[in-house]
Design an enzyme around this catalytic site. Structure first.
Site, PDB file in Angstrom:
ATOM      1  N   PRO A 153      30.204  53.161 -86.085  1.00  0.00           N
ATOM      2  CA  PRO A 153      29.312  53.582 -84.996  1.00  0.00           C
ATOM      3  C   PRO A 153      28.696  54.943 -85.305  1.00  0.00           C
ATOM      4  O   PRO A 153      28.875  55.483 -86.402  1.00  0.00           O
ATOM      5  CB  PRO A 153      30.272  53.674 -83.818  1.00  0.00           C
ATOM      6  CG  PRO A 153      31.536  54.175 -84.434  1.00  0.00           C
ATOM      7  CD  PRO A 153      31.583  53.609 -85.828  1.00  0.00           C
ATOM      8  N   TRP A 154      28.008  55.496 -84.315  1.00  0.00           N
ATOM      9  CA  TRP A 154      27.263  56.736 -84.548  1.00  0.00           C
ATOM     10  C   TRP A 154      27.972  57.979 -84.019  1.00  0.00           C
ATOM     11  O   TRP A 154      27.545  59.083 -84.317  1.00  0.00           O
ATOM     12  CB  TRP A 154      25.874  56.648 -83.885  1.00  0.00           C
ATOM     13  CG  TRP A 154      25.943  56.148 -82.477  1.00  0.00           C
ATOM     14  CD1 TRP A 154      25.846  54.846 -82.075  1.00  0.00           C
ATOM     15  CD2 TRP A 154      26.170  56.918 -81.294  1.00  0.00           C
ATOM     16  NE1 TRP A 154      25.998  54.759 -80.712  1.00  0.00           N
ATOM     17  CE2 TRP A 154      26.192  56.012 -80.215  1.00  0.00           C
ATOM     18  CE3 TRP A 154      26.364  58.286 -81.032  1.00  0.00           C
ATOM     19  CZ2 TRP A 154      26.405  56.423 -78.896  1.00  0.00           C
ATOM     20  CZ3 TRP A 154      26.573  58.687 -79.731  1.00  0.00           C
ATOM     21  CH2 TRP A 154      26.586  57.764 -78.684  1.00  0.00           C
ATOM     22  N   LYS A 178      28.377  49.774 -93.724  1.00  0.00           N
ATOM     23  CA  LYS A 178      27.094  49.818 -93.018  1.00  0.00           C
ATOM     24  C   LYS A 178      27.151  50.904 -91.961  1.00  0.00           C
ATOM     25  O   LYS A 178      27.993  50.886 -91.074  1.00  0.00           O
ATOM     26  CB  LYS A 178      26.756  48.489 -92.353  1.00  0.00           C
ATOM     27  CG  LYS A 178      25.281  48.473 -91.977  1.00  0.00           C
ATOM     28  CD  LYS A 178      24.911  47.511 -90.880  1.00  0.00           C
ATOM     29  CE  LYS A 178      25.067  48.031 -89.501  1.00  0.00           C
ATOM     30  NZ  LYS A 178      24.223  49.175 -89.139  1.00  0.00           N
ATOM     31  N   GLY A 231      33.086  50.025 -82.947  1.00  0.00           N
ATOM     32  CA  GLY A 231      31.860  49.990 -82.153  1.00  0.00           C
ATOM     33  C   GLY A 231      32.144  49.390 -80.799  1.00  0.00           C
ATOM     34  O   GLY A 231      33.287  49.408 -80.328  1.00  0.00           O
ATOM     35  N   GLU A 254      38.109  48.358 -83.675  1.00  0.00           N
ATOM     36  CA  GLU A 254      38.325  49.513 -82.791  1.00  0.00           C
ATOM     37  C   GLU A 254      37.146  49.539 -81.835  1.00  0.00           C
ATOM     38  O   GLU A 254      36.019  49.838 -82.244  1.00  0.00           O
ATOM     39  CB  GLU A 254      38.365  50.814 -83.607  1.00  0.00           C
ATOM     40  CG  GLU A 254      39.525  50.923 -84.570  1.00  0.00           C
ATOM     41  CD  GLU A 254      40.864  51.027 -83.874  1.00  0.00           C
ATOM     42  OE1 GLU A 254      40.912  51.321 -82.660  1.00  0.00           O
ATOM     43  OE2 GLU A 254      41.887  50.783 -84.534  1.00  0.00           O
ATOM     44  N   GLY A 256      35.569  49.649 -77.435  1.00  0.00           N
ATOM     45  CA  GLY A 256      35.282  50.627 -76.376  1.00  0.00           C
ATOM     46  C   GLY A 256      36.487  50.980 -75.531  1.00  0.00           C
ATOM     47  O   GLY A 256      37.592  50.488 -75.734  1.00  0.00           O
ATOM     48  N   CYS A 288      34.987  57.135 -77.560  1.00  0.00           N
ATOM     49  CA  CYS A 288      35.632  55.902 -77.107  1.00  0.00           C
ATOM     50  C   CYS A 288      36.830  56.158 -76.211  1.00  0.00           C
ATOM     51  O   CYS A 288      37.092  55.433 -75.273  1.00  0.00           O
ATOM     52  CB  CYS A 288      36.081  55.101 -78.328  1.00  0.00           C
ATOM     53  SG  CYS A 288      37.112  56.048 -79.458  1.00  0.00           S
ATOM     54  N   GLU A 383      32.072  50.784 -69.628  1.00  0.00           N
ATOM     55  CA  GLU A 383      32.065  52.040 -70.389  1.00  0.00           C
ATOM     56  C   GLU A 383      30.675  52.672 -70.266  1.00  0.00           C
ATOM     57  O   GLU A 383      29.672  52.038 -70.597  1.00  0.00           O
ATOM     58  CB  GLU A 383      32.357  51.710 -71.857  1.00  0.00           C
ATOM     59  CG  GLU A 383      32.462  52.934 -72.740  1.00  0.00           C
ATOM     60  CD  GLU A 383      32.722  52.566 -74.204  1.00  0.00           C
ATOM     61  OE1 GLU A 383      32.080  51.623 -74.713  1.00  0.00           O
ATOM     62  OE2 GLU A 383      33.564  53.231 -74.827  1.00  0.00           O
TER      63      GLU A 383
HETATM   64  P1  NAD Z   1      27.575  49.270 -81.437  1.00  0.00           P
HETATM   65  O1  NAD Z   1      28.533  48.150 -81.245  1.00  0.00           O
HETATM   66  O2  NAD Z   1      26.257  49.184 -80.793  1.00  0.00           O
HETATM   67  O3  NAD Z   1      27.277  49.476 -82.998  1.00  0.00           O
HETATM   68  C1  NAD Z   1      28.317  49.719 -83.922  1.00  0.00           C
HETATM   69  C2  NAD Z   1      27.881  49.235 -85.296  1.00  0.00           C
HETATM   70  O4  NAD Z   1      27.748  47.829 -85.249  1.00  0.00           O
HETATM   71  C3  NAD Z   1      26.542  49.795 -85.749  1.00  0.00           C
HETATM   72  O5  NAD Z   1      26.606  50.082 -87.123  1.00  0.00           O
HETATM   73  C4  NAD Z   1      25.604  48.638 -85.481  1.00  0.00           C
HETATM   74  O6  NAD Z   1      24.456  48.633 -86.289  1.00  0.00           O
HETATM   75  C5  NAD Z   1      26.498  47.461 -85.794  1.00  0.00           C
HETATM   76  N1  NAD Z   1      26.070  46.185 -85.196  1.00  0.00           N
HETATM   77  C6  NAD Z   1      25.316  45.990 -84.084  1.00  0.00           C
HETATM   78  N2  NAD Z   1      25.120  44.666 -83.891  1.00  0.00           N
HETATM   79  C7  NAD Z   1      25.778  44.018 -84.874  1.00  0.00           C
HETATM   80  C8  NAD Z   1      25.973  42.649 -85.199  1.00  0.00           C
HETATM   81  N3  NAD Z   1      25.434  41.668 -84.476  1.00  0.00           N
HETATM   82  N4  NAD Z   1      26.742  42.348 -86.268  1.00  0.00           N
HETATM   83  C9  NAD Z   1      27.310  43.324 -87.008  1.00  0.00           C
HETATM   84  N5  NAD Z   1      27.146  44.637 -86.766  1.00  0.00           N
HETATM   85  C10 NAD Z   1      26.395  44.984 -85.706  1.00  0.00           C
HETATM   86  O7  NAD Z   1      28.353  50.577 -81.015  1.00  0.00           O
HETATM   87  P2  NAD Z   1      27.797  52.066 -81.036  1.00  0.00           P
HETATM   88  O8  NAD Z   1      26.854  52.213 -79.891  1.00  0.00           O
HETATM   89  O9  NAD Z   1      27.362  52.441 -82.396  1.00  0.00           O
HETATM   90  O10 NAD Z   1      29.116  52.922 -80.770  1.00  0.00           O
HETATM   91  C11 NAD Z   1      29.608  53.140 -79.506  1.00  0.00           C
HETATM   92  C12 NAD Z   1      30.758  52.199 -79.216  1.00  0.00           C
HETATM   93  O11 NAD Z   1      31.760  52.365 -80.213  1.00  0.00           O
HETATM   94  C13 NAD Z   1      31.426  52.515 -77.899  1.00  0.00           C
HETATM   95  O12 NAD Z   1      31.733  51.315 -77.236  1.00  0.00           O
HETATM   96  C14 NAD Z   1      32.694  53.250 -78.322  1.00  0.00           C
HETATM   97  O13 NAD Z   1      33.725  53.190 -77.378  1.00  0.00           O
HETATM   98  C15 NAD Z   1      33.026  52.546 -79.590  1.00  0.00           C
HETATM   99  N6  NAD Z   1      33.890  53.379 -80.449  1.00  0.00           N
HETATM  100  C16 NAD Z   1      35.200  53.015 -80.577  1.00  0.00           C
HETATM  101  C17 NAD Z   1      36.067  53.801 -81.329  1.00  0.00           C
HETATM  102  C18 NAD Z   1      37.514  53.431 -81.466  1.00  0.00           C
HETATM  103  O14 NAD Z   1      38.187  53.986 -82.338  1.00  0.00           O
HETATM  104  N7  NAD Z   1      38.047  52.510 -80.663  1.00  0.00           N
HETATM  105  C19 NAD Z   1      35.581  54.947 -81.975  1.00  0.00           C
HETATM  106  C20 NAD Z   1      34.240  55.283 -81.835  1.00  0.00           C
HETATM  107  C21 NAD Z   1      33.401  54.480 -81.066  1.00  0.00           C
END
Ligand code: NAD
Length: 481
Positions: A153-154, A178, A231, A254, A256, A288, A383
């Protein structure tokens, strides 16, 4: 922070040891959430690029796996020291792309510590032996999967990068990472350190772009045998579906959170207030495990809320590249839209105690507190991923535990009390991958497993858990004649 960094940055893909454009030349503009100016043009990895990265990783893997853990570790040690040297630049890139304030940036150090650990940890990949089957000596072998993928994620890109690439490499796999389309700059910057550290081509490949293209292609790729994803829960479901429909690759998720903190009347408020307000304020609440739901016992609710309001509101808003800033913008327009929608919803299902405002010129959401929010409202269930906290009141221990657990998420939960019996009852009763007793997120232990109950994840990450997750286990039966 200086503004000498040349912009816009040209961010390429890193495949088979080379920096390349996307095969169809597509790229997308990345805008600073603070100025809305284009800070970079980023290569959009196509399906062909994804396939090329997997092929490069597949070709490089057998030789990488044949190296001793010490030999693999040499590369990782050099990479770790390059990360340590470049903290200022890495902090600046994160500030430009997703608005993370440079103040307090430590992600490069956390990442370097992980790579240093994994530089030694390959030797801990050990199997078992057994003489319990008559006429046999049986052993298990721990072996790499081959090609593995990491999708990050970002919000904490280098922390996620190191937590996946480090153990994957130590285990003898080769990797395709990625990055997130919102924060791709540090991942492609550290590809330069991969080159400088001397990693053989194809061992680490880095793709940028949108999830629906390269992310989805990795999730359904037949040659990717394990995938570690951090993510949203929504994307986790899509990846799980793609894995099920392709090669049933091993998954580590890992996801939300909607983390509760429970504050009892015997809590030390001088400690509980700053810790719980920092938890939801840091990185503008885009964390998260941030404690986004707080349950406070009725007798101390007025005192807690007054002190929390003062602590949470005490931020230095500003340009994330300014070292004085402690509260920066939300990551991008989509993130800003989402948080502002929740702010409006929050005003309908609870009472506003602080903030509630959003500054569209700089995508900045003010620290916001809602009180007395209806328990089954969307804002208490979903979230928000912003600097928004809900504080509700409870009377009894049973009520507090029930409310804390009334979530489909279960990443981190905290309890503040001086009563040891109650602390232990909560440590056992909270449905959460991590429980903080008189501490809250982001407090975590370097050697502790991290991950989620319920919709917050599948499997665990951690220095040992992640290495284990990137190793297959094979039973070998040796017949003794
Ligand atoms: P996101 O799910 O939108 O994106 C995460 C990644 O998945 C990005 O690289 C994105 O390009 C990719 N992605 C999107 N669609 C996809 C698909 N169909 N197939 C494969 N990959 C795909 O999440 P985000 O907005 O980048 O990050 C925020 C989220 O991450 C929040 O829900 C947060 O709680 C979670 N997070 C969890 C942890 C943890 O350790 N549990 C840590 C950090 C962030």
């Amino acid at each position: 922070m200086s503004t000498d960094y040349k912009q816009p940055i040209e961010a390429k893909l890193f495949i088979n040891g080379e920096f390349v454009d996307a095969s169809d030349k597509k790229r997308f503009p990345l805008k600073s959430p603070w100025t809305h100016e284009v800070v970079a043009y980023v290569a959009e990895a196509s399906i062909n690029d994804t396939n090329a990265a997997v092929s490069a990783a597949k070709a490089a893997q057998p030789a990488w796996a044949r190296l001793s853990p010490k030999q693999r570790g040499e590369y990782m040690k050099k990479f770790a020291s390059l990360l340590r040297e470049h903290g200022e630049e890495l902090a600046h890139l994160e500030a430009l792309s997703m608005g993370r304030p440079i103040s307090g940036y430590v992600d490069h150090l956390l990442a370097a510590n992980r790579f240093d650990y994994y530089a030694e940890a390959g030797y801990t990949a050990l199997g078992q032996s057994s003489l319990n089957t008559p006429g046999h000596l049986n052993v298990t072998l721990r072996q790499p999967f081959g090609v593995v993928a990491a999708i990050i994620p970002w919000n904490v890109p280098l922390v996620a990068f190191s937590g996946k690439v480090g153990p994957a490499l130590a285990a003898g796999n080769t990797v395709i990472l990625k990055s997130s389309e919102k924060a791709p700059l540090t991942s492609i910057k550290v590809a330069e350190y991969i080159v400088q550290a001397g990693f053989p081509p194809g061992v680490v490949n880095i793709l940028s772009g949108h999830g629906q293209i390269s992310g989805a292609a990795l999730a359904s790729h037949m040659d990717v045998r394990a995938l570690s994803f951090t993510g949203s829960t929504r994307t986790g479901r899509l990846i799980q579906e793609a894995a099920a429909k392709s090669n049933l690759k091993n998954l580590i998720f890992e996801l939300g959170g909607k983390s509760p903190a429970v504050i009892f009347e015997d809590a030390d408020l001088e400690k509980a207030v700053p810790a719980t307000s920092h938890s939801i304020q840091w990185n503008s609440g885009q964390v998260c495990m941030a404690n986004s739901r707080i349950y406070v016992q009725r007798s101390i609710a007025p005192a807690f809320m007054a002190a929390f309001k003062e602590s949470f509101g005490n931020v230095h808003l500003g340009d994330p590249t300014d070292p004085a800033t402690t509260h920066g913008p939300l990551a991008d327009a989509a993130q800003a839209d989402s948080v502002t929608r929740y702010l409006e919803m929050g005003k309908k299902s609870g009472q506003l105690l602080l903030g509630g405002d959003f500054e569209p010129q700089t995508f900045t959401a003010m620290p916001t507190i809602f009180i007395n929010t209806t328990e089954d409202s969307k804002v208490l269930k979903e979230e928000i991923f912003g600097p928004v906290v809900h504080i509700n009141v409870f009377d009894t221990e049973e009520e507090a535990l029930e409310k804390a657990n009334a979530s489909e998420y279960g990443l981190y939960a905290a309890v503040y009390t001086r009563d040891i019996g109650r602390a232990l009852r909560f440590a056992i009763g909270l449905e959460s991958g991590t429980v903080g007793v008189n501490c809250t997120s982001p407090a975590t232990g370097f050697d502790m497993p991290f991950g989620g109950y319920k919709g917050s994840g599948v499997g665990r990450e951690g220095i040992r858990e992640s290495l284990d997750a990137f190793l297959e286990k094979k039973t070998v039966m040796l017949k003794i004649d």
